[in-house]
Design a protein around this motif. Structure first.
Motif, mmCIF file in Angstrom:
data_model
loop_
_atom_site.group_PDB
_atom_site.id
_atom_site.type_symbol
_atom_site.label_atom_id
_atom_site.label_comp_id
_atom_site.label_asym_id
_atom_site.label_seq_id
_atom_site.Cartn_x
_atom_site.Cartn_y
_atom_site.Cartn_z
ATOM 1 N N ASN A 162 0.682 -1.147 -0.069
ATOM 2 C CA ASN A 162 -0.002 0.045 0.211
ATOM 3 C C ASN A 162 0.823 1.014 0.132
ATOM 4 O OD1 ASN A 162 -2.493 -1.553 0.055
ATOM 5 N ND2 ASN A 162 -2.225 -1.610 2.541
ATOM 6 N N THR A 216 -9.188 7.109 -1.056
ATOM 7 C CA THR A 216 -8.789 5.793 -1.580
ATOM 8 C C THR A 216 -9.014 5.466 -2.852
ATOM 9 O OG1 THR A 216 -8.086 3.500 -0.839
ATOM 10 C CG2 THR A 216 -10.359 4.563 -0.230
ATOM 11 N N PRO A 236 -8.372 1.709 -5.160
ATOM 12 C CA PRO A 236 -7.778 0.556 -5.265
ATOM 13 C C PRO A 236 -6.863 0.380 -6.396
ATOM 14 C CG PRO A 236 -10.031 0.370 -5.555
ATOM 15 C CD PRO A 236 -9.847 1.663 -5.192
ATOM 16 N N ASN A 280 -4.468 1.521 -2.564
ATOM 17 C CA ASN A 280 -4.222 0.074 -2.101
ATOM 18 C C ASN A 280 -4.271 -1.105 -2.993
ATOM 19 O OD1 ASN A 280 -7.123 1.209 -2.037
ATOM 20 N ND2 ASN A 280 -7.398 -1.152 -1.830
ATOM 21 N N THR A 314 -6.858 -2.798 1.925
ATOM 22 C CA THR A 314 -7.316 -2.041 2.845
ATOM 23 C C THR A 314 -7.500 -2.488 4.204
ATOM 24 O OG1 THR A 314 -9.099 -1.071 0.726
ATOM 25 C CG2 THR A 314 -9.540 -0.626 2.868
ATOM 26 N N TRP A 340 -4.317 -2.063 5.706
ATOM 27 C CA TRP A 340 -3.973 -0.857 6.091
ATOM 28 C C TRP A 340 -4.647 -0.391 7.202
ATOM 29 C CZ3 TRP A 340 -6.466 4.054 6.388
ATOM 30 C CH2 TRP A 340 -5.484 5.225 6.601
ATOM 31 N N SER A 377 -13.977 6.202 -1.314
ATOM 32 C CA SER A 377 -13.127 5.162 -2.197
ATOM 33 C C SER A 377 -13.968 5.703 -3.571
ATOM 34 C CB SER A 377 -13.823 3.894 -1.927
ATOM 35 O OG SER A 377 -13.103 2.909 -2.712
ATOM 36 N N ASP A 394 -14.252 -0.856 -1.061
ATOM 37 C CA ASP A 394 -13.312 -0.718 -0.149
ATOM 38 C C ASP A 394 -13.982 -0.001 1.148
ATOM 39 O OD1 ASP A 394 -11.648 -2.121 -1.834
ATOM 40 O OD2 ASP A 394 -10.272 -0.355 -2.217
#
Length: 606
Positions: free
Chosen positions: A128, A147, A149, A185, A192, A195, A224, A305
């Protein structure tokens, strides 16, 4: 009170309930179904409104203008991802550092209990990358998270690029009162989870990860991003999290408010909002949208996420870009301005989001159904179990069974224990016996786990025979009545507790389990009612939900395709429990299935 204290009136009321017990139960069941379906009718719902004063107005000027730069960054990110054969960690670190962020990395690894054939992974290793923009106007005790992904192939490149473009824009603003964390991530939910566990110094899933070197304040909210195309026709809001958790409704209201302000086409459950609520088509559309939310919430998995943030009391949602055949188009600059507006409003919060609802259903983004409106639908189903419990014959047998000289305790205890031991086997053995199954049968590890679970589930149907052997065949009329009273109380408590945590799961189970469990006796035609009980068992309930879900998303499947999806749902349920702590699989295996077996035992009582 006078009615209950007067012996004559109480006796008359008891007699009335006894005579009309079955008709009252039928009326309650039909009323519960009708009540639930009526929740999608717009006059019975409430209009959404912003409860948090700090986010009440959208009168801020969004100035983000780097949409084209974000699209070019997406191509650059894709090239480096292809070159690295995965997440380009070094490039991301340099990209975040060049934008003035404090950049850190976290490595993690996780061995799955069995291979995830949907995503073709077993031993997962990843990294991450996250950057922190420190708040220039606050003591840095609170934070927000954005965030995106890093997904395989071409998926989500635009989201990572837009995240970097927002980071560069936010770095030049001076009004931030909270730290902002930009997280990229790897391996979607697993990254996720690693983290979040590292950030909060917990390890609840057996994840191996390196400690975080950089931290910000207490996280107040998270967004997200899921964007996989340069062309976006609408934005879909995803709210369903782990174990049916939902974020505070104000977060959804904030998203909807900025979509309205900027003219962005927004959807929920992938469905547009309609204004013709007074037509059959309008009602059907709202009912389908609400049913999709119910099915997603009931499965207990995290649909983005964001769902894992909710476990840590962090209000979070996923914003998913949709590229359909609609003529309407939204450019990256507009999406960036929408996210900028949302983050700026969240930046104004003086405390966590708490003033709006945490329990709700959404037939559309502009209307909602609160817990006070939908819980009566479940209550009407649950009261049937209590009405059957209050049946005089059952209560009398229970009183007799409590006498020291009565064998009623043993009569009840034996099937209860065997039922729950079967549930324990269903919970533990599929994963632990996978190696043995692979050695003796031509199946993969995943197939071995699923087929073992189905075999144990089916083997439980032999429970009445085994129970009667332990009881030396001495089943009595009193015995099955005591067992049914115990099972009815047990099921009522199970469904009630489930509905309080995850209303959708509790309601779906009540719809299928209550009718047959309330009416079952050993004196019914065994072959017919055995078929009915199996068709209304927890496994078949999951199968029905698979087909209904596919119909609602307008992707119907054949029987064979539905069966394969059913097997996939079982494997994913077991994986979600092992990886993220989803409670649906242990609930069904350890409690709901054993309770159903108790009623199965009553049907075949000798």
């Amino acid at each position: 009170m006078g009615l209950l204290s007067d012996p004559n009136r109480r006796k008359a009321l008891t007699g009335l309930l006894t005579r009309l017990n079955t008709p009252i139960c039928i009326v309650c069941y039909l009323a519960g179904i009708v009540w639930f379906m009526g929740l999608a009718f717009e006059p019975f719902t409430l209009r959404t409104y912003m409860s948090e004063n700090a986010m009440g107005s959208t009168m801020v000027e969004e100035r983000f203008s780097s949409g084209e730069r974000a699209l070019s960054l997406a191509k650059e990110f894709d090239a480096h991802k292809r070159k690295a054969g995965g997440m380009p960690v070094e490039w991301l670190v340099k990209a975040m550092q060049s934008r003035g962020l404090e950049v850190f990395t976290q490595s993690f690894s996780r061995k799955l209990p069995f291979p995830d054939e949907n995503k073709e992974r077993y031993m997962v290793r990843g990294t991450n990358v996250y950057g922190i923009l420190r708040a220039p106007r606050a003591p840095r005790t609170e934070a927000l998270v954005i965030t995106a992904p890093c997904s395989p192939g071409n998926t989500n490149n635009q989201a990572v690029a837009l995240l970097l473009a927002l980071a560069q824009y936010f770095r030049n603003q001076i009004y931030w009162a909270k730290d902002i964390i930009f997280l990229v991530n790897e391996h979607d939910l697993i990254g996720t989870q690693a983290w979040l566990e590292g950030y909060h110094h917990t390890n609840i899933t057996g994840m191996e990860y390196s400690p975080l070197q950089g931290r910000a304040g207490s996280i107040q909210a998270a967004l997200s991003l899921e964007l996989s195309s340069d062309v976006i026709t609408s934005l879909d809001l995803v709210l369903e999290g782990l174990n049916g958790q939902l974020p505070n409704l104000d977060l959804a209201n904030l998203f909807y408010a900025f979509c309205q302000k900027l003219g962005v086409l927004c959807t929920i459950q992938g469905k547009l909002q309609r204004n013709d609520w007074d037509t059959a088509e309008g009602y059907t559309h709202a009912a389908q949208t609400m049913m999709l939310m119910v099915l997603k919430q009931a499965c207990g998995r995290s649909w983005g996420d964001h769902g894992l943030f909710l476990r840590y009391h962090i209000e979070a949602a996923s914003v998913r870009g949709i590229n359909s055949f609609r003529h309407y188009k939204t450019d990256a600059t507009t999406i960036g301005r929408l996210l900028e507006g949302m983050v700026r409003k969240l930046n104004n919060l003086l405390e966590r989001l708490h003033q709006s609802y945490f329990f709700y259903l959404l037939p559309s983004l502009s209307r909602f159904v609160s817990i006070g409106y939908y819980m009566p639908a479940f209550g009407l189903l649950a009261v049937i179990l209590l009405l059957r419990v209050s049946f005089p014959g059952l209560c009398h047998c229970f009183s007799v069974s409590l006498q020291p000289s009565s064998p009623g305790v043993l009569t009840v205890l034996t099937p209860v224990v065997i039922s729950h031991l079967t549930g324990v086997a269903l919970y533990l053995l599929p994963v632990h016996l996978q190696e043995m199954a692979v050695e003796h049968f031509p199946v993969s590890e995943t197939e071995a786990v699923v087929l073992t679970a189905i075999a144990i589930y089916t083997a439980g149907l032999a429970l009445p025979h085994n129970t009667q052997r332990l009881l030396s065949g001495e089943g009595t009329e009193q015995g099955w009545k005591v067992l049914k009273l115990t099972a009815l109380l047990y099921l009522a408590v199970l469904l009630g507790c489930t509905a309080l945590i995850n209303f959708s799961l509790g309601f779906i189970l009540a719809v299928t389990l209550v009718p047959i469990t309330a009416s079952i006796t050993p004196h019914m035609p065994k072959a017919l009612y055995a078929v009915v009980m199996v068709l209304l068992s927890p496994a078949f309930t999951i199968l029905y939900c698979v087909f209904i879900y596919q119909e609602l998303i307008e992707a119907p499947v054949s029987v064979s395709e539905g069966w394969m999806l059913f097997l996939s749902v079982i494997s994913q349920g077991i994986l979600d429990h092992a990886l993220y702590g989803s409670l649906v699989y242990p609930l069904l295996a350890l409690f709901i299935y054993p309770c159903w077996l108790m009623f199965w035992n009553i049907l075949f009582w000798n």
